[in-house]
Design a protein around this motif. Structure first.
Motif, PDB file in Angstrom:
ATOM      1  N   GLU A  18       0.833  -1.207   0.000  1.00 25.46           N
ATOM      2  CA  GLU A  18       0.000   0.000   0.000  1.00 25.46           C
ATOM      3  C   GLU A  18       0.867   1.257   0.000  1.00 25.46           C
ATOM      4  O   GLU A  18       0.575   2.233  -0.687  1.00 25.46           O
ATOM      5  N   PHE A  19       1.927   1.229   0.805  1.00 26.22           N
ATOM      6  CA  PHE A  19       2.865   2.345   0.868  1.00 26.22           C
ATOM      7  C   PHE A  19       3.515   2.589  -0.497  1.00 26.22           C
ATOM      8  O   PHE A  19       3.602   3.724  -0.967  1.00 26.22           O
ATOM      9  N   VAL A  20       3.939   1.521  -1.155  1.00 22.04           N
ATOM     10  CA  VAL A  20       4.567   1.645  -2.483  1.00 22.04           C
ATOM     11  C   VAL A  20       3.553   2.168  -3.501  1.00 22.04           C
ATOM     12  O   VAL A  20       3.890   2.983  -4.355  1.00 22.04           O
TER      13      VAL A  20
ATOM     14  N   TYR B   3       4.659   9.981  -6.831  1.00 20.16           N
ATOM     15  CA  TYR B   3       5.994  10.210  -7.393  1.00 20.16           C
ATOM     16  C   TYR B   3       6.271   9.420  -8.676  1.00 20.16           C
ATOM     17  O   TYR B   3       7.367   9.488  -9.208  1.00 20.16           O
ATOM     18  N   GLY B   4       5.292   8.670  -9.171  1.00 19.99           N
ATOM     19  CA  GLY B   4       5.470   7.913 -10.408  1.00 19.99           C
ATOM     20  C   GLY B   4       6.653   6.964 -10.365  1.00 19.99           C
ATOM     21  O   GLY B   4       7.500   6.987 -11.253  1.00 19.99           O
ATOM     22  N   VAL B   5       6.729   6.124  -9.326  1.00 23.74           N
ATOM     23  CA  VAL B   5       7.903   5.272  -9.140  1.00 23.74           C
ATOM     24  C   VAL B   5       7.896   4.051 -10.060  1.00 23.74           C
ATOM     25  O   VAL B   5       6.845   3.582 -10.489  1.00 23.74           O
ATOM     26  N   ARG B   6       9.094   3.581 -10.355  1.00 27.87           N
ATOM     27  CA  ARG B   6       9.315   2.309 -11.053  1.00 27.87           C
ATOM     28  C   ARG B   6       9.989   1.406 -10.026  1.00 27.87           C
ATOM     29  O   ARG B   6      11.020   1.748  -9.466  1.00 27.87           O
ATOM     30  N   VAL B   7       9.396   0.241  -9.779  1.00 28.71           N
ATOM     31  CA  VAL B   7       9.877  -0.653  -8.726  1.00 28.71           C
ATOM     32  C   VAL B   7      10.724  -1.757  -9.343  1.00 28.71           C
ATOM     33  O   VAL B   7      10.346  -2.347 -10.353  1.00 28.71           O
ATOM     34  N   GLU B   8      11.882  -2.006  -8.733  1.00 26.33           N
ATOM     35  CA  GLU B   8      12.750  -3.093  -9.179  1.00 26.33           C
ATOM     36  C   GLU B   8      13.086  -3.995  -8.007  1.00 26.33           C
ATOM     37  O   GLU B   8      13.540  -3.533  -6.965  1.00 26.33           O
TER      38      GLU B   8
END
Length: 146
Positions: free
Chosen positions: A114-116, A123-128
């Motif tokens: 949920e936090f991610v 912030y429009g993040v890309r998760v790796e």
């Protein structure tokens, strides 16, 4: 779009797990990285997300390590009907381009997901994720921001 459901299993696989040994402990798992869509000021970012209220429900102690690199040891609060009922411990390392997230064994993967998702929304993040059983091919370094 990032959703908690498609992150939960990956978070479960990378969470930090400690196994006692006769002389110490072994550690399995490791962090995952969220790359920001645009650069951020790490201090301002941490000031914004460590506000205990909506939407983050995150309480943490931050430390500036050097210019452009901060850490935060904190708790993602589980809130039901306006009251805190539990918390999940995480550690963050933050640069202007990414946030590295360490999830501990007893923490809720669903709450971290949920936090991610909130990070992605704002912030429009890309998760790796890397395979926690193998060293990363391209490790994240505080020297060059990647």
């Amino acid at each position: 779009m990032i959703t908690p459901d498609n992150l939960k299993d990956q978070i479960d696989q990378t969470r930090l797990k400690y196994t006692p040994r006769s002389h110490g402990a072994s550690v399995q798992g490791g962090p995952f990285v969220c790359y920001f869509g645009e650069t951020v000021d790490p201090g301002v970012f941490l000031d914004q997300i460590t506000e205990v209220g909506e939407p983050w429900h995150f309480f943490g102690a931050t430390s500036k390590i050097h210019n452009g690199y901060w850490t935060c040891k904190g708790n993602l609060l589980h809130v039901e009907n306006g009251e805190q009922v539990w918390s999940s411990e995480v550690t963050l390392e933050v640069s202007d381009e990414w946030v590295r997230i360490y999830v501990f064994e007893e923490s809720s993967a669903a709450r971290v997901a949920e936090f991610v998702q909130e990070l992605d929304d704002r912030y429009g993040v890309r998760v790796e994720f890397s395979d926690p059983r193998k060293p990363p091919k391209n490790p994240v370094s505080t020297n060059n921001g990647h």
